[in-house]
Design a protein around this motif. Structure first.
Motif, short mmCIF file in Angstrom:
data_model
loop_
_atom_site.label_atom_id
_atom_site.label_comp_id
_atom_site.label_asym_id
_atom_site.label_seq_id
_atom_site.Cartn_x
_atom_site.Cartn_y
_atom_site.Cartn_z
N ARG A 347 0.80 -1.22 0.00
CA ARG A 347 0.00 0.00 0.00
C ARG A 347 0.84 1.28 0.00
N ARG A 348 1.96 1.32 0.74
CA ARG A 348 2.61 2.58 1.09
C ARG A 348 3.04 3.42 -0.11
N ASP A 349 3.67 2.84 -1.11
CA ASP A 349 4.26 3.64 -2.18
C ASP A 349 3.21 4.44 -2.95
N ASP A 350 2.03 3.87 -3.15
CA ASP A 350 1.00 4.53 -3.96
C ASP A 350 -0.01 5.31 -3.14
N LEU A 351 -0.43 4.79 -1.97
CA LEU A 351 -1.66 5.25 -1.35
C LEU A 351 -1.49 5.95 -0.01
N GLY A 352 -0.33 5.81 0.63
CA GLY A 352 -0.14 6.44 1.93
C GLY A 352 0.13 5.41 3.01
N PRO A 353 0.37 5.86 4.25
CA PRO A 353 0.74 4.95 5.34
C PRO A 353 -0.37 3.96 5.67
N SER A 354 0.05 2.78 6.14
CA SER A 354 -0.90 1.80 6.65
C SER A 354 -0.90 1.92 8.17
N GLY A 355 -0.77 0.80 8.90
CA GLY A 355 -0.75 0.86 10.35
C GLY A 355 -2.05 1.40 10.92
N SER A 356 -1.97 2.29 11.89
CA SER A 356 -3.17 2.82 12.54
C SER A 356 -3.91 3.84 11.66
N TYR A 357 -3.29 4.30 10.58
CA TYR A 357 -3.95 5.22 9.64
C TYR A 357 -4.74 4.42 8.61
N ALA A 358 -4.09 3.88 7.62
CA ALA A 358 -4.70 2.95 6.66
C ALA A 358 -6.04 3.43 6.12
N MET A 359 -6.14 4.69 5.75
CA MET A 359 -7.41 5.21 5.27
C MET A 359 -7.68 4.85 3.81
N VAL A 360 -6.64 4.86 2.99
CA VAL A 360 -6.82 4.65 1.55
C VAL A 360 -6.30 3.28 1.18
N ALA A 361 -7.17 2.45 0.64
CA ALA A 361 -6.80 1.11 0.20
C ALA A 361 -7.06 1.00 -1.29
N ARG A 362 -6.59 -0.10 -1.88
CA ARG A 362 -6.79 -0.32 -3.31
C ARG A 362 -8.16 -0.96 -3.54
N GLU A 363 -9.19 -0.25 -3.11
CA GLU A 363 -10.58 -0.67 -3.30
C GLU A 363 -11.48 0.57 -3.26
N ASN A 364 -12.46 0.61 -4.16
CA ASN A 364 -13.49 1.66 -4.18
C ASN A 364 -12.93 3.07 -4.11
N ILE A 365 -11.98 3.38 -4.98
CA ILE A 365 -11.44 4.74 -5.03
C ILE A 365 -11.30 5.22 -6.47
N SER A 366 -11.40 6.52 -6.62
CA SER A 366 -11.06 7.20 -7.87
C SER A 366 -10.33 8.46 -7.45
N ALA A 367 -8.99 8.46 -7.60
CA ALA A 367 -8.19 9.47 -6.92
C ALA A 367 -7.00 9.91 -7.76
N PRO A 368 -7.06 11.09 -8.38
CA PRO A 368 -5.89 11.66 -9.05
C PRO A 368 -5.00 12.36 -8.03
N GLY A 369 -3.80 12.75 -8.46
CA GLY A 369 -2.94 13.46 -7.54
C GLY A 369 -1.67 13.97 -8.18
N VAL A 370 -0.89 14.68 -7.37
CA VAL A 370 0.39 15.24 -7.79
C VAL A 370 1.42 14.95 -6.71
N ARG A 371 2.66 14.65 -7.12
CA ARG A 371 3.70 14.27 -6.18
C ARG A 371 5.00 14.98 -6.49
N ALA A 372 5.74 15.32 -5.42
CA ALA A 372 7.09 15.87 -5.54
C ALA A 372 8.03 15.02 -4.70
N GLU A 373 9.20 14.67 -5.27
CA GLU A 373 10.20 13.86 -4.58
C GLU A 373 11.56 14.49 -4.75
N VAL A 374 12.39 14.38 -3.72
CA VAL A 374 13.77 14.86 -3.80
C VAL A 374 14.69 13.80 -3.20
N LYS A 375 15.90 13.70 -3.75
CA LYS A 375 16.93 12.81 -3.21
C LYS A 375 18.29 13.40 -3.57
#
Length: 469
Positions: A347-375
């Motif tokens: 789940r983590r790489d695409d949808l966000g943290p799991s654990g006690s949060y785990a709000m967004v799963a790979r079921e019943n969603i339609s969700a666009p977005g934008v991401r910024a990464e630095v290394k």
């Protein structure tokens, strides 16, 4: 095996609890501390053919404003994960094993932390492998693995070892890899997914030790094919997976008999270039909407799609900007069952943290977005993304909340999430923090049963330290 288990337990007790995995590609590609199977972070053989990996992670996390029915709206948890893995194989044959101890503390009876995060003193890997170079002609390879092992296939959205999660998915069976040439790979597998034990919620919260088990009442098999440099440096993948399960005494299931057809085309990020990742999965068969005895099996027709495109700037900051979209079908009124089932995906790489949060799963969603990464170097990396989230079906659940009438609408809210990592000692000591904010939409405020409706935002923060040897 008794001596090996005793030795591993002794080594584990000397560490802070956290994680480790042993790898010798391609059979068990799961020892990366960043992404499973990433070659540069996998342990290396010494001159005798021995690989030994030890790691430990301690994590604290807190969540507030959670709307999930049946669980506390606020929670704090402390999670520990320890791993010791060993493999010996100076020739074509290798044997290996891995012990992982996953625990949690500070939980009450309404905690969402459960079997996905707690699995005290477990041996998910105990295997024998055979690798024959040149068996398929010059440059060709054959590898086979039998016993208990970890699986990572393709993008990891269906079958993976989730590095962020506090436990791993273990499998027992057989895997065969064929590489006719340097750019073509085939993976065949027939496995029994290991069931995390104990199953009683109170025993889980007490970190009770019970060895995981597998049986022919739940079987997973399939084929994954990959071709590198298919189109202008992109990699193409095709896969077929089959899951079949049935109820046994004391273990109710959703009676899933599912087929998966998976296709993917991806180009890895590189400085000064455009990268992309497009994947589509069709799922069909029969399943129930829950494990309750009154739930009857229905025909399944469900789907998932992921699309992402980005550009990496060739600068010291190594900034990458990207757009993405995730769709996973939900159940609708009628005779068919339409909620997508992500199998053993990460789940983590695409949808966000799991654990006690785990709000967004790979079921019943339609969700666009934008991401910024630095290394900017080997020590630091960070990412942040934003997405609005709609339900694919307003009649189905999201984060455990459901309005079967559909009157609460389909907008779940706006999520901002991210991660920062810093290596105090490269490859050995890492600090990390993950966060998420979800501004609730009408669905999470108005749906019957949604908890904490007056709290407009769900807030999650975690921090962890990982030691690797």
């Amino acid at each position: 095996m008794t001596h090996l288990r005793t030795t591993l337990l002794a080594l584990a007790g000397a560490l802070l609890p956290a994680t480790a995995w042993a790898q010798s590609p391609p059979a068990s590609p799961a020892s990366s501390t960043e992404r499973p199977g990433k070659e540069e972070t996998a342990p290396k053989q010494d001159e005798t053919g021995l690989m030994l990996s030890l790691a430990s992670r301690a994590r604290y996390e807190t969540v507030r404003g959670r709307p999930r029915p049946g669980y506390a709206t606020s929670e704090d948890a402390f999670l520990l994960r320890t791993g010791v893995a060993i493999e010996y194989g100076p020739g074509p044959v290798a044997i290996g094993g891995e012990l992982i101890d996953s625990r949690a503390y500070g939980l009450d009876r309404r905690s969402y932390i459960g079997r996905n995060d707690i699995n005290a003193v477990e041996l998910p890997q105990a295997y024998i492998k055979l690798k024959l170079d040149g068996a398929l002609g010059p440059g060709g390879k054959i590898a086979a693995e039998a016993g208990r092992f970890l699986l990572n296939l393709g993008s990891g959205r269906l079958i993976a070892t989730d590095e962020y999660r506090n436990t791993v998915n273990g499998f027992t069976g057989l895997r065969v890899d064929l590489e006719p040439d340097a750019n073509t790979e085939f993976a065949f597998f027939y496995v029994l997914p290991q069931e995390h034990l104990p199953s009683d919620a109170d025993d889980v919260r007490r970190n009770k030790v019970a060895w995981d088990r597998e049986s022919f009442d739940r079987v997973l098999f399939g084929l994954h094919a990959q071709r590198k440099k298919l189109i202008r440096g992109a990699t193409g993948e095709l896969a077929y997976y089959r899951l079949a399960e049935r109820d046994t005494p004391g273990r109710p299931t959703a009676d899933r008999h599912l087929h998966y057809l998976d296709a993917r085309l991806a180009r890895e990020p590189k400085p000064g270039t455009v990268d992309y990742d497009v994947e589509a999965v069709y799922q069909f068969g029969r399943a129930s909407s829950g494990t309750e005895p009154e739930k009857s099996a229905a025909r399944v027709s469900a789907g998932f799609a992921h699309g992402a495109i980005g550009y990496s700037f060739d600068t010291p900051l190594k900034l990458r900007l990207g757009l993405f979209y995730d769709y996973a079908s939900g159940d609708r009124p009628g005779g068919r069952f339409g909620r997508f089932d992500t199998l053993f995906g990460s789940r983590r790489d695409d949808l966000g943290p799991s654990g006690s949060y785990a709000m967004v799963a790979r079921e019943n969603i339609s969700a666009p977005g934008v991401r910024a990464e630095v290394k900017p170097g080997k020590r630091f990396e960070g990412l942040v993304d934003y997405r609005p989230i709609w339900l694919a079906s307003r009649y189905d659940r999201f984060a455990g909340v459901i309005d079967a009438s559909g009157r609460s609408g389909s907008f779940a809210g706006h999520q901002v999430e991210g991660r920062v990592r810093y290596w105090l000692i490269p490859e050995h000591l890492r600090l990390e923090s993950n966060f998420a904010l979800l501004a609730k939409g009408a669905f999470l405020k108005d749906a019957p049963g949604a908890l904490s409706p007056t709290d407009s935002t769900i807030r999650f923060l975690e921090a962890n330290v990982q030691v690797t040897f």
